[in-house]
Design a protein around this motif. Structure first.
Motif, PDB file in Angstrom:
ATOM      1  N   ARG A  55       0.827  -1.213   0.000  1.00 54.97           N
ATOM      2  CA  ARG A  55       0.000   0.000   0.000  1.00 54.97           C
ATOM      3  C   ARG A  55       0.862   1.264   0.000  1.00 54.97           C
ATOM      4  O   ARG A  55       0.522   2.262  -0.639  1.00 54.97           O
ATOM      5  N   VAL A  59       0.869   4.225  -2.741  1.00 56.48           N
ATOM      6  CA  VAL A  59       0.739   5.650  -2.423  1.00 56.48           C
ATOM      7  C   VAL A  59       1.902   6.432  -3.030  1.00 56.48           C
ATOM      8  O   VAL A  59       1.733   7.548  -3.533  1.00 56.48           O
ATOM      9  N   VAL A 135      -1.895   5.756   6.068  1.00 57.75           N
ATOM     10  CA  VAL A 135      -1.502   5.644   4.665  1.00 57.75           C
ATOM     11  C   VAL A 135      -1.790   6.948   3.929  1.00 57.75           C
ATOM     12  O   VAL A 135      -0.996   7.424   3.110  1.00 57.75           O
ATOM     13  N   PHE A 136      -2.919   7.548   4.235  1.00 62.55           N
ATOM     14  CA  PHE A 136      -3.255   8.831   3.626  1.00 62.55           C
ATOM     15  C   PHE A 136      -2.253   9.903   4.050  1.00 62.55           C
ATOM     16  O   PHE A 136      -1.897  10.784   3.249  1.00 62.55           O
ATOM     17  N   PHE A 139       0.792   9.632   1.966  1.00 62.52           N
ATOM     18  CA  PHE A 139       0.499  10.233   0.672  1.00 62.52           C
ATOM     19  C   PHE A 139       0.602  11.762   0.735  1.00 62.52           C
ATOM     20  O   PHE A 139       1.195  12.396  -0.136  1.00 62.52           O
TER      21      PHE A 139
END
Length: 219
Positions: A55, A59, A135-136, A139
């Motif tokens: 993941r 990203v 995870v965001f 990013f």
């Protein structure tokens, strides 16, 4: 994200005359579309180490794609557009944190967390706690690096471009002055040649003098 990339790719394949060449040129978009499909349909929290790595790689690819899309703004006369684009990305990041992070209770807190993440200051008052928000956040951090780099590079290019324009103007002035001197030197050289070359009348008189026959005394 999968739906957006899929619709875009299908439309471009439909309108392109060379779909295979277009796909080869846009391999990054195809990879992101496939990664988005796997990300949406594979795994639920808590994620395993392999899934975390995959993941994060996904990203990173999305961040690279966004930075490549924004590189067209890398010009001194597009600094305002780049700032507007950065503000829009920050606004969307704030909305993303409001949606993904339970500790963010309003949009202002989401914007603050987005700014902390993109600027990598890390005050610690608000931090991502869920896997999705973390995870965001990765990013947003990667995108923040790209956006800030483009902004500061554009500002530096604006100052350098101003100095280059002044230097170019000075060079054009010197070249114009040099051309004027060359024209003057050519005119002087032409006048000197004309003064050193005998006229046609003098040449005719000399030829006539040599053609007169001598008398019997050799005069």
């Amino acid at each position: 994200m999968f739906a957006g990339f899929a619709l875009c790719l299908l439309w471009m394949l439909h309108t392109s005359r060379k779909p295979k060449a277009w796909l080869a040129h846009n391999r990054l978009d195809v990879t992101i579309m496939i990664g988005a499909a796997f990300s949406a349909g594979w795994g639920a929290p808590p994620w395993q180490t392999v899934e975390w790595v995959l993941r994060l790689l996904f990203v990173g690819l999305v961040a690279i794609r966004i930075v490549l899309s924004l590189k067209v703004f890398f010009a001194p006369n597009r600094l305002i557009g780049l700032l507007i684009a950065g503000a829009g990305v920050l606004a969307m990041a704030g909305a993303g944190f409001l949606w993904l992070e339970p500790r963010v209770h309003n949009y202002a807190d989401g914007l603050w967390l987005a700014f902390e993440s993109s600027a990598t200051v890390g005050y610690g008052d608000i931090a991502p706690t869920t896997p999705a928000s973390r995870v965001f956040a990765v990013f947003v951090v990667l995108l923040g690096y790209g956006m800030l780099s483009l902004v500061f590079a554009s500002i530096a290019a604006a100052f350098i471009g101003k100095e280059e324009r002044a230097l170019r103007h000075e060079m054009h002035r010197d070249i114009k002055h040099l051309n004027a001197e060359i024209v003057q030197l050519r005119a002087e050289l032409r006048a000197l040649r004309e003064s050193l070359t005998p006229s046609s009348d003098a040449i005719t008189d000399a030829e006539a003098l040599h053609s007169v026959p001598r008398d019997q005394h050799g005069l």
